[in-house]
Write an enzyme that holds these catalytic residues in place. Structure first.
Site, PDB file in Angstrom:
ATOM      1  CG  HIS A  27      -0.790  -0.261   2.478  1.00 14.28           C
ATOM      2  ND1 HIS A  27       0.215   0.366   3.145  1.00 14.28           N
ATOM      3  CD2 HIS A  27      -1.391  -1.062   3.384  1.00 14.28           C
ATOM      4  CE1 HIS A  27       0.211  -0.034   4.398  1.00 14.28           C
ATOM      5  NE2 HIS A  27      -0.727  -0.917   4.565  1.00 14.28           N
ATOM      6  CG  HIS A  81      -3.819  -6.720  11.735  1.00 15.59           C
ATOM      7  ND1 HIS A  81      -4.853  -5.831  11.590  1.00 15.59           N
ATOM      8  CD2 HIS A  81      -2.789  -6.208  11.013  1.00 15.59           C
ATOM      9  CE1 HIS A  81      -4.458  -4.833  10.821  1.00 15.59           C
ATOM     10  NE2 HIS A  81      -3.213  -5.040  10.447  1.00 15.59           N
ATOM     11  CG  ASP A  85      -1.079  -7.837   5.613  1.00 14.14           C
ATOM     12  OD1 ASP A  85      -2.175  -7.399   5.994  1.00 14.14           O
ATOM     13  OD2 ASP A  85      -0.001  -7.432   6.082  1.00 14.14           O
ATOM     14  CG  ASP A 166       0.694  -5.120  10.957  1.00 16.97           C
ATOM     15  OD1 ASP A 166       0.974  -6.161  10.329  1.00 16.97           O
ATOM     16  OD2 ASP A 166      -0.186  -4.328  10.591  1.00 16.97           O
ATOM     17  CE1 TYR A 194       5.616  -4.032   8.618  1.00 15.84           C
ATOM     18  CE2 TYR A 194       5.636  -3.115  10.820  1.00 15.84           C
ATOM     19  CZ  TYR A 194       5.023  -3.874   9.847  1.00 15.84           C
ATOM     20  OH  TYR A 194       3.816  -4.466  10.113  1.00 15.84           O
TER      21      TYR A 194
HETATM   22 FE1  FEO Z   1      -1.631  -4.059   9.101  1.00 13.05          FE
HETATM   23 FE2  FEO Z   1       0.477  -6.620   8.118  1.00 13.05          FE
HETATM   24  O1  FEO Z   1      -1.115  -5.640   8.179  1.00 13.05           O
END
Ligand code: FEO
Length: 401
Positions: A27, A81, A85, A166, A194
Site C-alpha cells: 500500500h 489483525h 495480508d 504488525d 517498516y
Molecule cells: Fe496491518 Fe500486516 O497488516
C-alpha cells in the site's frame, strides 16, 4: 518430506507462514526485499492457529501446517489483525479445517464480517480475557490502531511467546526465520523502514503500549510478529528501538526533498544544503525523481528538519513532490522544523502549497520561504545558503535544549 515445512519456534509453537519473495509495493510502501506473512500453530490440547496469510499463500500455509499435524485438527483460530495480508486466507482456512471457534477483537469481528460476512463465526475477546487451551493459555491485549482499529496481541503464557501481529515486524523475505540469524544492520534498517512507513502515525500509542508491556505480568522470551523474522534473543533491542522511534526526538539531521524541472530548484536545494551542513548538521538531499516516498519516510524517522522544494507546474506542485508530501503528511511525523523553496516562471504557487502542507503537518517553519523566478543568480543562491544556515542553527538549538 514436506516442500513447505513448519519451523519450530518454541516447544509447542511452530511458524507456519508464507514467504513472499516478489512483493515490491505494500500500500504505497516500497518493499524492496519482499515480505513474509507469518502464521503460528500452537500445539496445545486445543490446537490453535494464530492469524492466517494473504489469500494467494493459503496453500503454502496449510502445507506447513500439514508438515506438523493434519490441518483438520486445528480447533481454534485467533485473528489478531484483520488486514488482508493476515486474514485474506481466513475464509479458505475456515472452510478447510472447520474450527470450533474463531477469536478476534470486537473491531476484528466487525472488519471480518464487513469483508467476508463471517461475523457470526467470530467470538469476541478483549484486553484481559484469556482462553484455556487445556495444556496452555492464551491471553489478549487490544492494541487499537496498531495498525488497524481491530489489532490485538495474543500471549501464550506457558511458552512465553508474544504474538504481536504488525508490531515488531518488518517487510523482509529471507530463508532465515529468526532475527538472530540475520545481519543486525539489515534488521535495524528494515525494522526502522517498516516503523516509519506503517507505525509512525501511531507513535503516541506505541509509547503507551511500551509502558503497558513494561508493567505487564507478561514476560515474553519470544516475540512472534506477523512479518519478518521471529525475535528469540535480545528482545530489549527491538523494544528499545520502538521506544526511541516513538519519541521522535529531533536529531541534527535535515532531509531536503525536492524535484526540479530545469535544475533551478535543484541548485537551490544544493545551496540550502551547504548552508545547513555548515552548522554541523547531517544533510540528506533526496531528489523525489530518484528516490521512493518510503525512503524519504525512513530518513524522516530520525531527522529534525524537513525542507521541501518544488517548481510550479501548471499552477501546482510538481507531481513527484505532491506524492511525497501527501505521503509524509499521512505519516504525521512530529517535532520537525522546516522550510519551503522552489522556482517558478509566472504564477508560482508551489512554494505556498508546500508551506500549506508543512503547516498542516505541524512542521515549524523556520526562516522565510524562497520562491525563485526562473533560475537562481548568485544573490538568490546566497539567500538559499542563508536559509540553510537559519534552519541549521535552529535545529542545533533545539537539539541542545
Ligand atoms: Fe496491518 Fe500486516 O497488516
Amino acid at each position: 518430506m514436506s516442500v513447505f515445512p513448519a519451523v519450530k519456534i518454541s516447544d509447542h509453537v511452530y511458524w507456519v507462514g508464507a514467504i513472499d519473495w516478489t512483493i515490491r509495493d505494500f500500500h504505497g510502501y516500497r518493499t524492496g526485499q519482499g515480505s513474509t506473512y507469518n502464521a503460528y500453530l500452537v500445539l496445545a490440547d486445543t490446537v490453535t492457529l494464530i492469524d492466517t496469510v494473504k489469500k494467494p499463500f493459503c496453500e503454502e500455509m496449510l502445507a506447513r501446517v500439514a508438515s506438523v499435524i493434519d490441518p483438520a485438527r486445528i480447533d481454534c483460530i485467533v485473528s489478531n489483525h484483520s488486514e488482508m495480508d493476515h486474514s485474506g486466507g481466513l475464509p479458505e482456512v475456515i472452510a478447510a479445517v472447520k474450527p470450533e471457534r474463531v477469536y478476534a477483537s470486537a473491531m476484528g469481528k466487525k472488519t471480518l464480517d464487513d469483508h467476508f460476512g463471517i461475523g457470526d463465526l467470530i467470538h469476541v475477546v478483549k484486553s484481559g480475557d484469556s482462553i484455556d487451551l487445556g495444556s496452555m493459555t492464551l491471553e489478549f491485549l487490544e492494541t487499537r490502531m496498531l495498525h488497524w482499529p481491530d489489532s490485538m496481541f495474543t500471549y501464550c503464557v506457558e511458552e512465553k511467546v508474544l504474538f504481536s501481529q504488525d508490531a515488531f515486524g518488518m517487510h523482509l523475505a529471507t530463508a532465515e526465520r529468526f532475527a538472530d540469524e540475520i545481519e543486525p544492520s539489515i534488521l535495524e534498517y528494515e525494522a526502522a523502514t517498516y516503523y516509519a512507513n506503517i507505525l509512525l502515525p501511531y507513535s503516541n500509542l506505541i509509547s503507551k503500549l511500551a509502558e503497558t508491556l513494561s508493567q505487564s505480568p507478561w514476560k515474553p522470551e519470544i516475540i512472534a510478529p506477523d512479518h519478518g523474522p521471529v525475535w528469540r534473543k535480545d528482545l530489549d533491542t527491538i523494544i528499545g528501538h520502538y521506544t526511541d522511534w516513538a519519541l521522535q526526538r529531533p536529531s541534527r539531521k535535515a532531509v531536503i526533498v525536492y524535484d526540479t524541472m530545469w535544475h533551478s530548484t535543484e541548485r537551490m536545494a544544493r545551496a540550502i544544503a551547504e548552508g545547513t551542513a555548515s552548522r554541523g548538521v547531517d544533510v540528506k538531499i533526496m531528489p523525489a525523481s530518484a528516490v521512493h516516498r518510503s525512503d524519504v519516510a525512513y530518513e524522516i524517522l530520525d531527522a529534525g528538519a524537513l525542507l521541501a522544494g518544488s517548481p510550479t507546474l501548471n499552477n501546482n506542485l510538481f507531481p513527484s513532490m505532491a506524492d511525497v508530501l501527501t505521503y509524509l503528511k499521512g505519516l504525521k511525523p512530529q517535532n520537525l522544523i522546516g522550510a519551503a523553496f522552489g522556482s517558478y516562471g509566472w504564477s508560482g504557487e508551489s512554494v505556498k502549497q508546500i508551506e500549506e502542507v508543512l503547516t498542516a503537518m505541524k512542521v515549524s517553519l523556520v526562516g522565510e520561504s524562497i520562491a525563485c523566478l526562473y533560475a537562481p543568480d548568485q544573490e538568490m543562491l546566497d539567500r538559499c545558503f542563508c536559509l540553510g544556515v537559519t534552519v541549521g542553527d535552529e535545529l542545533v538549538k533545539r537539539c541542545d535544549a
